[in-house]
Design an enzyme around this catalytic site. Structure first.
Site, PDB file in Angstrom:
ATOM      1  N   GLY A   1      11.078   5.344  -5.211  1.00  0.00           N
ATOM      2  CA  GLY A   1      10.691   5.766  -4.046  1.00  0.00           C
ATOM      3  C   GLY A   1       9.294   5.019  -3.443  1.00  0.00           C
ATOM      4  O   GLY A   1       8.737   4.556  -4.207  1.00  0.00           O
ATOM      5  N   LYS A   2       9.116   5.004  -2.212  1.00  0.00           N
ATOM      6  CA  LYS A   2       7.909   4.386  -1.587  1.00  0.00           C
ATOM      7  C   LYS A   2       7.499   4.897  -0.349  1.00  0.00           C
ATOM      8  O   LYS A   2       8.240   5.561   0.466  1.00  0.00           O
ATOM      9  CB  LYS A   2       8.125   2.858  -1.252  1.00  0.00           C
ATOM     10  CG  LYS A   2       6.945   1.942  -0.944  1.00  0.00           C
ATOM     11  CD  LYS A   2       6.037   1.854  -2.629  1.00  0.00           C
ATOM     12  CE  LYS A   2       5.278   0.627  -2.600  1.00  0.00           C
ATOM     13  NZ  LYS A   2       5.762  -0.060  -4.085  1.00  0.00           N
ATOM     14  N   GLY A   3       6.334   4.800   0.195  1.00  0.00           N
ATOM     15  CA  GLY A   3       5.951   5.354   1.445  1.00  0.00           C
ATOM     16  C   GLY A   3       4.510   4.808   1.951  1.00  0.00           C
ATOM     17  O   GLY A   3       4.099   3.917   1.390  1.00  0.00           O
TER      18      GLY A   3
END
Ligand code: GLU
Length: 434
Positions: free
Chosen positions: A118-120
């Site tokens: 995941g990333k953000g």
């Protein structure tokens, strides 16, 4: 090595640099072809599972309210909870978050961790905000994300322009909004926390140490001594600094550095400790550092050196500058610093690339140790952490190096093949619900 003529420079077509998502998809597709990835699994891995966009208001120091947009993309969780950083930078958008989330899936799989990707982050320039504003932005962002993250579901960590302080605010906000009996049990909702608040000793240096180790392992395989070798570093943040610190200890010489403020060079060597102290005293900027000449930003990658460490942002080494590079080794401290066109040029010129998903995986391996430490109520010592990190990275490096040699492929494709095969196996074993 090819001679770099002005004619050659002119002949390079000015192709628009593609988005990071195009880049990661091209890398994925070429590895998927190599391993004949099952078309159904290819379909699953080509898309992201969830994409969360939150808009939230924050009160600024002057009393005005500003609206921020935050992202969290959860690419895949076949191997475990989503894992990956949150960055605060003007380039954060949905394309970047998708690509970076995908890279996390390959990275955690390659490292053999029980995590997905995941990333953000938030699209903002943190230098424009006070510490108090950044705290309120972080807490409100955490509150907005709260139903979509969790210690066994999605575990953020620091990334570009976020650090252990950001993680302490996140952990505190997340825990404060849980029922009292669950609060402390949720400490591992984020990793990269400060030492005194559930953080892991050594997590600060884990990524840079890993970059250094992969360079060292590569040098050992090729009977090269690091002592006296010249290296250049793009980005003197956490990763660039610690990689430089460890390389200097092995006698390698830092000869050029570039950051957001400019570029400097000194072929006699730049002291890592002096540059670190200088940037600390100058709001993180290297501008005006004594004992080095100012370099044109466009000439940075052309600096005479043996090792080049891009440790800043994505899409930095492209067809526009790959032909200039003098280094024989590129160690990708950043995520996605080399695009496919740039990489092809480097490989044609016989330059080796230690790919990001291997080279900078020390960070997420350190995060895994922190998560285990929190989950088990333990406190690990620094020397223990460093030994465990080195063991894990050595294993990953050996796997990639051997795979690349056996199949006569570059290290990036090899790393992707190993990572994707592990996920494919999990899908084959479990099948697709219902
Ligand atoms: N942001 C780091 C990375 O890109 C660390 C991620 C993590 O520790 O979860 O690998």
């Amino acid at each position: 090595m090819a001679t770099l003529t002005a004619e050659y420079k002119k002949s390079v077509k000015k192709v628009p640099v593609k988005g990071m998502m195009d880049n990661v998809m091209e890398q994925f597709n070429s590895a998927a072809d190599q391993i004949n990835l099952h078309p159904n699994i290819k379909k699953i891995l080509s898309i992201t599972n969830n994409e969360i966009i939150v808009n939230f208001p924050v009160k600024m120091d002057n009393g005005d309210v500003e609206i921020f947009r935050g992202y969290r993309v959860q690419h895949n969780n076949a191997l475990g909870p989503y894992k990956g950083g949150l960055r605060y930078h003007p380039t954060v958008d949905i394309d970047a978050a998708r690509a970076l989330a995908m890279w996390m899936t390959w990275k955690t799989s390659l490292a053999g961790l029980p995590y997905g990707g995941g990333k953000g982050g938030i699209q903002l320039d943190p230098s424009k905000y006070s510490q108090g504003e950044l705290e309120r932005i972080t807490r409100r962002f955490t509150f907005a994300l709260a139903d979509n993250i969790g210690p066994e579901h999605d575990i953020p960590a620091p990334d570009v322009n976020t650090n252990s302080q950001t993680m302490a605010w996140m952990a505190d906000t997340y825990m404060s909004t849980r029922p009292p009996a669950e609060r402390t049990a949720n400490q591992h909702v984020v990793t990269g926390k400060p030492d005194g608040s559930g953080g892991l000793e050594g997590r600060d240096r884990a990524t840079g140490f890993g970059v250094y180790l992969t360079i060292k392992f590569w040098a050992e395989k090729n009977n090269i001594k690091l002592n006296g070798k010249k290296y250049i570093v793009q980005g003197f943040g956490n990763v660039g600094y610690w990689a430089s610190y460890f390389l200097e200890q092995d006698g390698a010489k830092l000869v050029a550095v570039q950051d957001a403020s400019g570029s400097i060079e000194n072929q006699k060597g730049i002291s890592v400790a002096d540059l670190f102290a200088y940037t600390k005293a100058h709001k993180g900027s290297l501008l005006g550092f004594p004992n080095a000449k100012v370099l044109d930003n466009d000439d940075f990658f052309a600096t005479d050196c043996d090792i080049c460490i891009p440790a800043a942002l994505g899409n930095q080494i492209t067809a526009e500058n790959a032909y200039q590079i003098k280094a024989s080794l590129i160690a990708e401290g950043a995520n996605g610093p080399t695009n496919v066109e740039g990489e092809n040029m480097l490989l044609e010129r016989g330059i080796t690339i230690i790919p990001d998903i291997l080279c900078n995986s020390g960070g997420v391996i350190g995060s895994y140790f922190e998560w285990l430490q929190n989950r088990n109520g333990e406190l690990w010592q620094l020397d223990e952490v460093m030994v465990k990190l080195e063991k894990k990275l050595k294993e990953s490096f050996e796997n990639v190096y051997k795979y690349a040699e056996d199949k006569a492929m570059d290290m990036r494709t090899a790393a992707y093949c190993i990572a994707i095969e592990r996920i494919e196996k999990a899908y084959v074993q479990r099948g697709i619900f219902p």
